[in-house]
Write a protein that holds these residues in place. Structure first.
Motif, PDB file in Angstrom:
ATOM      1  N   LEU A 154       0.993  -1.445   0.159  1.00 13.97           N
ATOM      2  CA  LEU A 154      -0.050   0.115  -0.107  1.00 13.97           C
ATOM      3  C   LEU A 154       0.842   1.400   0.178  1.00 13.97           C
ATOM      4  CD1 LEU A 154      -2.379   1.491  -0.051  1.00 13.97           C
ATOM      5  CD2 LEU A 154      -2.778   0.974   2.650  1.00 13.97           C
ATOM      6  N   ASP A 155       2.327   1.187   0.498  1.00 16.50           N
ATOM      7  CA  ASP A 155       2.695   2.596   0.803  1.00 16.50           C
ATOM      8  C   ASP A 155       3.686   3.146  -1.045  1.00 16.50           C
ATOM      9  OD1 ASP A 155       4.810   4.406   1.778  1.00 16.50           O
ATOM     10  OD2 ASP A 155       6.390   2.832   1.753  1.00 16.50           O
ATOM     11  N   HIS A 156       3.852   1.980  -1.523  1.00 19.62           N
ATOM     12  CA  HIS A 156       4.294   2.112  -2.599  1.00 19.62           C
ATOM     13  C   HIS A 156       3.096   2.502  -3.558  1.00 19.62           C
ATOM     14  CE1 HIS A 156       8.425   0.953  -2.075  1.00 19.62           C
ATOM     15  NE2 HIS A 156       7.860   0.300  -1.054  1.00 19.62           N
TER      16      HIS A 156
ATOM     17  N   LEU B 174       0.921   6.767  -6.815  1.00 22.97           N
ATOM     18  CA  LEU B 174      -0.486   8.241  -7.024  1.00 22.97           C
ATOM     19  C   LEU B 174      -0.067   9.263  -6.827  1.00 22.97           C
ATOM     20  CD1 LEU B 174      -3.241   5.614  -5.845  1.00 22.97           C
ATOM     21  CD2 LEU B 174      -2.622   6.299  -8.434  1.00 22.97           C
ATOM     22  N   GLU B 175       1.208   9.009  -5.789  1.00 20.61           N
ATOM     23  CA  GLU B 175       1.506  10.388  -5.348  1.00 20.61           C
ATOM     24  C   GLU B 175       2.254  10.875  -6.201  1.00 20.61           C
ATOM     25  OE1 GLU B 175       1.163  10.115  -0.472  1.00 20.61           O
ATOM     26  OE2 GLU B 175       3.131   9.582  -1.576  1.00 20.61           O
ATOM     27  N   GLY B 176       2.593  10.550  -7.294  1.00 16.65           N
ATOM     28  CA  GLY B 176       3.468  10.776  -8.854  1.00 16.65           C
ATOM     29  C   GLY B 176       4.768  10.729  -8.341  1.00 16.65           C
ATOM     30  N   ASP B 177       5.793   9.219  -7.602  1.00 15.73           N
ATOM     31  CA  ASP B 177       6.765   8.825  -7.784  1.00 15.73           C
ATOM     32  C   ASP B 177       6.259   7.192  -8.321  1.00 15.73           C
ATOM     33  OD1 ASP B 177       9.212   8.193  -7.256  1.00 15.73           O
ATOM     34  OD2 ASP B 177       9.478   9.602  -5.147  1.00 15.73           O
TER      35      ASP B 177
ATOM     36  N   LYS C 170      -5.581   9.055 -14.294  1.00 17.50           N
ATOM     37  CA  LYS C 170      -5.635  10.099 -13.933  1.00 17.50           C
ATOM     38  C   LYS C 170      -4.368  11.573 -14.378  1.00 17.50           C
ATOM     39  CE  LYS C 170      -5.021  10.943  -9.865  1.00 17.50           C
ATOM     40  NZ  LYS C 170      -4.359  10.206  -8.074  1.00 17.50           N
ATOM     41  N   VAL C 171      -2.968  11.109 -15.527  1.00 17.41           N
ATOM     42  CA  VAL C 171      -2.374  11.833 -15.991  1.00 17.41           C
ATOM     43  C   VAL C 171      -2.361  12.144 -16.750  1.00 17.41           C
ATOM     44  CG1 VAL C 171      -0.193  11.728 -16.987  1.00 17.41           C
ATOM     45  CG2 VAL C 171      -0.182  11.404 -14.726  1.00 17.41           C
TER      46      VAL C 171
ATOM     47  N   GLY D 112       7.595   3.485  -6.647  1.00 12.39           N
ATOM     48  CA  GLY D 112       6.649   3.073  -6.245  1.00 12.39           C
ATOM     49  C   GLY D 112       6.935   1.506  -7.174  1.00 12.39           C
ATOM     50  N   MET D 113       7.574   1.859  -8.098  1.00  8.49           N
ATOM     51  CA  MET D 113       7.224   0.264  -9.127  1.00  8.49           C
ATOM     52  C   MET D 113       8.093  -0.112  -8.556  1.00  8.49           C
ATOM     53  SD  MET D 113       4.490   0.207 -10.921  1.00  8.49           S
ATOM     54  CE  MET D 113       5.464  -1.364 -11.873  1.00  8.49           C
ATOM     55  N   ALA D 114       9.171   0.396  -8.012  1.00  7.33           N
ATOM     56  CA  ALA D 114      10.494  -0.492  -7.928  1.00  7.33           C
ATOM     57  C   ALA D 114      10.501  -1.241  -6.741  1.00  7.33           C
ATOM     58  CB  ALA D 114      11.361   0.286  -7.523  1.00  7.33           C
TER      59      ALA D 114
END
Length: 410
Positions: free
Chosen positions: A353-355, A360-363, A404-405, A367-369
C-alpha cells in the motif's frame, strides 16, 4: 529463617523434581526417618541438616525458602485458571528454575506460554518456546502432542512468512492426525493451518480439497472451531476468485457465531469480512466500513496491540479505496512508527500500500521499484499467492496513475 511446615514442603518439592528417593537424598549423613520427619514438618531443621541437604541437592541453603520459588505444577495451575501477563511471567520463571521437571509438565507449560505469546502477536517470543516444544513432543512420543506442536509451529512460521517450512510442518501434523486417527476436533485444528499455508503457497487445489474436508469435520457445530473453519474455507474461495461463495460461508459465521462465545474471534470475523469487501472487484467500501465499526466497538474489551493494529491497518486500506489518499498516508505513517505485531502477510500488504500511494502521489519510478522488490521477496519465500497479488496491484495502480495523468492533459 527456615520454619516448618514451609521448609518440609520446599524440601519435598526439590527432591521430587529431581526424582530422588528419600534414601538417595539422605545419603550417608542423615537417616531416612529423620528426613521423613523434616518433610512432614514434624522436626525443625538444624543448620547442619540444611547444609547437608543443600549439598546433596546441589543448591544453596537460601533456595529452601519457599517464597523464593513456586513449583512448576503450582505455576501451571495458576496460569491455567488465571490467564494474565503476571501469571505467565510467574510460569516462565518457574519453568526456567525447575530442575529436571516431568517432560509432560514441561510440555504443558511451554504450550501455555507459546499460546499467550501468539495472542499478543509476539511471534519471535512464541517461536522460542515452540523450538523447544516440538522436540519435547517428539521425545514424549504421544502422536497428539507431536501433531499439536507441529501445527502450532506451522502457524507461527506462516505468520513469519516462512511458507515452505510451514507447509512441511503442517503436512506432517496432518499425516500424524490421519495415521493415528486422532479426534475430529484435533484434525480440524490441523486442517485450519494446513489449508491457510497451502493457499499462501499457491497450492489452491490442495487447499480447496482440505478446506472441504475441514468443513465436513465441523458440520453441525456452532462453536469457535466451526466459525474458524468457515472463515478459512472462505479465504480459499477468495484465492480462487469465488467471492460470492466466500461471502456465503463467512456470512454463516457472522450470523451464527456469538460474541459471548469468543469476542476476539467475533471481531476478527468482522475484520475479515471488511477485508473481503475491499478485495472485491469493484471494492465495496460501504460494506467494509460497517464491519470495521462493529469490530471497533469490541476493541475496549479485547485490548491487545495486535488487534488494535489489525483494525488500524484495515482503516488504512479503507481510506485508500475510498480515494482519501492523504488520510491513508497519515494512517500508514502512524502504523509505521509502531512495533508491528501482525503477520508477515499483513505487514507486506501495508508495504504494498505504501508503494501504491507513492505511485499515485507522483513518484511512479520509486513506487514501481518497491512493488517489484516486494513481489520478488514474496516469491522467494514461497508465498506465491502474495507475490501474484502484488504484481496484479502494481499493474492496476500504474494504469490508474497514468489514467489520472491522461485525464489532466485532456
Amino acid at each position: 529463617m527456615l520454619e516448618q511446615p514451609s521448609f518440609g514442603r520446599r524440601l519435598k518439592q526439590l527432591r521430587t523434581e529431581r526424582s530422588l528417593s528419600q534414601a538417595a537424598l539422605a545419603g550417608d549423613g542423615m537417616s531416612t526417618g529423620y528426613l521423613s520427619r523434616l518433610e512432614s514438618g514434624a522436626r525443625q531443621p538444624t543448620e547442619r541438616a540444611v547444609a547437608h541437604l543443600a549439598s546433596q541437592l546441589g543448591i544453596s541453603p537460601a533456595e529452601f525458602e519457599e517464597s523464593r520459588a513456586t513449583s512448576l505444577a503450582q505455576s501451571l495451575s495458576i496460569a491455567t485458571s488465571l490467564d494474565s501477563d503476571e501469571t505467565s511471567e510467574q510460569l516462565a520463571e518457574a519453568l526456567q528454575t525447575a530442575h529436571a521437571p516431568d517432560p509432560m509438565l514441561r510440555w504443558q507449560a511451554l504450550w501455555l506460554l507459546a499460546q499467550r505469546r501468539r495472542r499478543n502477536g509476539e511471534h519471535a517470543a512464541e517461536r522460542a518456546y515452540l523450538d523447544e516444544l516440538v522436540p519435547l513432543g517428539e521425545e514424549i512420543g504421544l502422536p497428539e502432542l507431536r501433531s499439536q506442536s507441529l501445527t502450532q509451529l506451522a502457524r507461527n512460521l506462516r505468520a513469519a512468512g516462512e511458507i515452505a517450512p510451514a507447509l512441511d510442518a503442517a503436512t506432517t501434523a496432518h499425516e500424524l492426525a490421519r495415521q493415528y486417527e486422532l479426534p475430529a476436533q484435533h484434525t480440524a485444528t490441523v486442517l485450519l493451518v494446513l489449508v491457510s499455508v497451502e493457499a499462501e503457497a499457491g497450492r489452491v487445489p490442495d487447499a480447496r480439497r482440505h478446506a472441504d474436508e475441514l468443513v465436513g469435520l465441523v458440520e453441525g457445530r456452532g462453536d469457535a472451531l466451526w466459525a474458524e473453519a468457515m472463515w478459512t474455507a472462505a479465504v480459499v474461495r477468495v484465492r480462487q476468485g469465488d467471492f460470492k461463495s466466500a461471502l456465503g460461508l463467512l456470512d454463516q459465521a457472522l450470523e451464527q457465531f456469538s460474541s459471548r462465545e469468543n469476542l476476539a474471534l467475533w471481531m476478527r470475523l468482522r475484520l475479515t469480512a471488511a477485508d473481503l469487501h475491499l478485495q472485491m472487484s469493484p471494492p465495496e467500501p460501504e460494506a467494509a466500513q460497517k464491519y470495521i465499526e462493529a469490530a471497533e466497538a469490541g476493541l475496549p474489551f479485547v485490548d491487545t496491540p495486535s488487534m488494535e493494529q489489525e483494525l488500524a491497518a484495515l482503516k488504512t486500506h479503507l481510506a485508500f479505496h475510498e480515494g482519501r489518499l492523504p488520510d491513508a498516508r497519515a494512517l500508514l505513517d502512524r502504523l509505521g512508527r509502531a512495533e508491528l505485531r501482525m503477520s508477515y502477510r499483513s505487514k507486506m500488504r501495508l508495504d504494498v500500500l505504501d508503494h501504491q500511494l507513492r505511485i499515485l502521489e507522483g513518484d511512479e519510478e520509486e513506487g514501481m521499484a518497491g512493488l517489484q522488490k516486494l513481489a520478488l521477496q514474496a516469491q522467494e519465500s514461497s508465498n506465491i499467492d502474495l507475490a501474484a497479488a502484488t504484481w496484479r496491484l502494481a499493474a492496476e495502480c500504474l494504469l490508474k496513475s497514468r489514467g489520472k495523468v491522461a485525464g489532466r492533459r485532456a
